[in-house]
Write a protein that holds these residues in place. Structure first.
Motif, mmCIF file in Angstrom:
data_model
loop_
_atom_site.group_PDB
_atom_site.id
_atom_site.type_symbol
_atom_site.label_atom_id
_atom_site.label_comp_id
_atom_site.label_asym_id
_atom_site.label_seq_id
_atom_site.Cartn_x
_atom_site.Cartn_y
_atom_site.Cartn_z
ATOM 1 N N LEU A 121 0.967 -1.339 -0.092
ATOM 2 C CA LEU A 121 0.125 0.025 -0.080
ATOM 3 C C LEU A 121 0.912 1.273 0.061
ATOM 4 O O LEU A 121 0.656 2.142 -0.558
ATOM 5 C CB LEU A 121 -0.896 -0.061 1.132
ATOM 6 C CG LEU A 121 -1.969 -1.211 1.166
ATOM 7 C CD1 LEU A 121 -2.773 -0.809 2.577
ATOM 8 C CD2 LEU A 121 -2.839 -0.755 0.012
ATOM 9 N N LEU A 122 1.917 1.051 0.772
ATOM 10 C CA LEU A 122 2.885 2.260 0.842
ATOM 11 C C LEU A 122 3.366 2.639 -0.508
ATOM 12 O O LEU A 122 3.624 3.758 -0.904
ATOM 13 C CB LEU A 122 3.868 2.034 1.991
ATOM 14 C CG LEU A 122 3.485 2.168 3.470
ATOM 15 C CD1 LEU A 122 4.608 1.835 4.224
ATOM 16 C CD2 LEU A 122 2.939 3.569 3.693
ATOM 17 N N LYS A 123 3.763 1.665 -1.394
ATOM 18 C CA LYS A 123 4.304 1.685 -2.572
ATOM 19 C C LYS A 123 3.678 2.255 -3.482
ATOM 20 O O LYS A 123 3.802 2.900 -4.439
ATOM 21 C CB LYS A 123 5.030 0.306 -3.057
ATOM 22 C CG LYS A 123 6.242 0.052 -2.453
ATOM 23 C CD LYS A 123 6.998 -1.387 -2.921
ATOM 24 C CE LYS A 123 8.159 -1.456 -2.232
ATOM 25 N NZ LYS A 123 8.995 -2.893 -2.653
ATOM 26 N N GLU A 171 1.010 9.048 -5.988
ATOM 27 C CA GLU A 171 1.542 10.565 -5.758
ATOM 28 C C GLU A 171 2.738 11.075 -6.677
ATOM 29 O O GLU A 171 2.483 12.180 -7.334
ATOM 30 C CB GLU A 171 2.372 10.793 -4.322
ATOM 31 C CG GLU A 171 1.475 10.401 -3.153
ATOM 32 C CD GLU A 171 2.350 10.666 -2.009
ATOM 33 O OE1 GLU A 171 1.548 10.671 -0.847
ATOM 34 O OE2 GLU A 171 3.588 10.299 -1.756
ATOM 35 N N ALA A 172 3.485 10.044 -7.283
ATOM 36 C CA ALA A 172 4.458 10.431 -8.240
ATOM 37 C C ALA A 172 3.595 10.567 -9.483
ATOM 38 O O ALA A 172 3.942 11.869 -10.543
ATOM 39 C CB ALA A 172 5.338 9.169 -8.767
ATOM 40 N N ALA A 173 2.592 9.997 -9.775
ATOM 41 C CA ALA A 173 1.909 9.970 -10.962
ATOM 42 C C ALA A 173 0.866 11.428 -10.973
ATOM 43 O O ALA A 173 0.970 12.027 -11.877
ATOM 44 C CB ALA A 173 0.890 9.038 -11.156
ATOM 45 N N LEU A 174 0.363 11.691 -10.000
ATOM 46 C CA LEU A 174 -0.199 13.100 -9.842
ATOM 47 C C LEU A 174 0.808 14.165 -9.663
ATOM 48 O O LEU A 174 0.347 15.443 -10.477
ATOM 49 C CB LEU A 174 -0.872 13.114 -8.311
ATOM 50 C CG LEU A 174 -2.152 12.201 -8.374
ATOM 51 C CD1 LEU A 174 -2.526 12.026 -6.735
ATOM 52 C CD2 LEU A 174 -3.319 12.717 -9.177
ATOM 53 N N LYS A 175 1.841 13.987 -9.275
ATOM 54 C CA LYS A 175 2.923 15.224 -9.558
ATOM 55 C C LYS A 175 3.363 15.334 -11.018
ATOM 56 O O LYS A 175 3.232 16.529 -11.506
ATOM 57 C CB LYS A 175 4.201 14.889 -8.728
ATOM 58 C CG LYS A 175 5.175 16.038 -8.733
ATOM 59 C CD LYS A 175 6.458 15.657 -7.990
ATOM 60 C CE LYS A 175 7.619 16.595 -8.108
ATOM 61 N NZ LYS A 175 8.771 16.263 -7.207
ATOM 62 N N ASP A 176 3.575 14.267 -11.844
ATOM 63 C CA ASP A 176 3.987 14.140 -13.195
ATOM 64 C C ASP A 176 2.734 14.815 -14.126
ATOM 65 O O ASP A 176 2.887 15.583 -14.951
ATOM 66 C CB ASP A 176 4.207 12.845 -13.766
ATOM 67 C CG ASP A 176 4.608 12.742 -15.113
ATOM 68 O OD1 ASP A 176 3.968 12.042 -15.788
ATOM 69 O OD2 ASP A 176 5.714 13.487 -15.319
ATOM 70 N N ILE A 177 1.282 14.423 -13.736
ATOM 71 C CA ILE A 177 0.405 15.000 -14.552
ATOM 72 C C ILE A 177 0.129 16.430 -14.307
ATOM 73 O O ILE A 177 -0.111 17.306 -14.938
ATOM 74 C CB ILE A 177 -0.887 14.218 -14.055
ATOM 75 C CG1 ILE A 177 -0.940 12.840 -14.254
ATOM 76 C CG2 ILE A 177 -2.188 15.044 -14.533
ATOM 77 C CD1 ILE A 177 -2.053 11.853 -14.040
ATOM 78 N N THR A 178 0.340 16.940 -12.872
ATOM 79 C CA THR A 178 0.308 18.400 -12.545
ATOM 80 C C THR A 178 1.529 19.033 -13.241
ATOM 81 O O THR A 178 0.928 20.252 -13.896
ATOM 82 C CB THR A 178 0.533 18.535 -11.207
ATOM 83 O OG1 THR A 178 -0.593 17.882 -10.467
ATOM 84 C CG2 THR A 178 0.343 20.053 -10.773
ATOM 85 N N VAL A 179 2.667 18.519 -13.362
ATOM 86 C CA VAL A 179 3.698 19.087 -14.028
ATOM 87 C C VAL A 179 3.393 19.261 -15.510
ATOM 88 O O VAL A 179 3.763 20.468 -16.182
ATOM 89 C CB VAL A 179 5.120 18.643 -13.822
ATOM 90 C CG1 VAL A 179 6.098 19.025 -14.863
ATOM 91 C CG2 VAL A 179 5.567 18.641 -12.724
#
Length: 305
Positions: A63-65, A71-79
């Motif tokens: 679950l942590l992974k 979180e990484a995907a959301l950050k990438d999408i936002t960028v």
């Protein structure tokens, strides 16, 4: 063990499970002075505890992974969104500075010509290829025939593109009206196995703009009916009534309660409005699709230009 399973990858967790379970077993044997019956019972009772602990913390690790991945995907999408927004604003500003209305209209005209002359050909190629794929295990000879027809259509499409480019360079028109009407119908019936019933008034005299719109509307309607509507039969009418030229194309496809205007229909509507005509679309789920066009009627003396 819980700490290792949560913070390390899969294999270190497995190794830790067996090592620590082994240490625990040795400890139990030592405390019980190697009394076999009690020791074995204690060791076996200890195993489910280790397994449960391992599973619980393995799931926590997973679950942590997953959370990190999200979180990484959301950050990438936002960028990427910010980059696209910035790029869009830059392009919009540049477009507004250099836009040339005349050049834009010419580009759209060429796109429409290519769409009209080649789009129908590619649709028939797709139909032939799909038929060949279905037949290849059942009737190899017929499948080969379908592939040959598709190959010929591809050649025809390439020739149409070359002809379109040459004619556009010379400022000439691409299509010859009544013969092309018959050719479109014949080619569609040949390659799609659809039945097309046509009622054409050959005495109607049209100007070049009307002719091109009617040909492209027939191409677009047949292509969309076969590709999207899965139609097997069409009724095409072109006639004059009360000083109006009336075009209609109806099919027996699956239809739709919501009509979406793609590139072909949008271009068709724009050209019809430019010629003072009207376009109506009729469709209902399970009841096919209909295209209806009305133009003012031009007598021959009015049509010389």
């Amino acid at each position: 063990m819980a700490d290792i399973v949560v913070n390390q990858s899969y294999y270190p967790g497995i190794v830790a499970f067996f090592i620590l379970y082994g240490i625990s077993s040795i400890s139990i044997l030592t405390k019980l002075n190697f009394e076999n019956t009690k020791a074995v019972s204690a060791i076996l009772l200890d195993l489910p505890i280790f397994i449960i602990v391992y599973i619980i913390f393995f799931l926590i690790n997973h679950l942590l992974k997953q959370t990190e991945v999200i979180e990484a995907a959301l950050k990438d999408i936002t960028v990427k969104k910010l980059e696209k927004d910035s790029m869009y604003n830059d392009l919009k500003e540049a477009y507004e500075r250099v836009e040339n209305i005349t050049a834009l209209k010419e580009r759209n005209r060429i796109a429409r010509e290519i769409h009209d002359t080649v789009g129908h050909t590619l649709t028939t190629v797709l139909v032939e290829l799909e038929a060949a794929r279905r037949l290849i295990k059942k009737d190899l000879e017929l499948a080969e025939s379908k592939l040959n027809l598709a190959q010929n259509q591809v050649r025809k499409g390439l020739n149409d593109i070359r002809s379109s480019v040459r004619i556009l360079e010379n400022g000439q028109d691409i299509l010859d009206f009544y013969s092309d009407l018959e050719s479109i119908i014949a080619e569609t019936e040949k390659h799609s196995e659809a039945i097309i019933k046509a009622q054409i008034d050959y005495d109607i005299v049209l100007n070049k703009g009307q002719e091109k719109v009617i040909l492209s509307a027939l191409l677009e309607g047949l292509a969309n009916g076969i590709r999207h509507g899965k139609s097997s039969a069409f009724l095409f009418k072109l006639y004059e009534n009360k000083e109006k030229v009336l075009f209609s194309l109806e099919d027996n496809g699956k239809g739709s309660d919501i009509v979406t205007y793609g590139f072909g229909l949008r271009a068709m509507r724009e050209r019809i409005l430019e010629l003072n005509g009207s376009l109506d679309i009729s469709s209902k789920l399970g009841e096919g699709f209909g295209i209806y066009i009305t133009f003012p009627y031009y007598k021959k003396s009015d049509n010389e230009t």
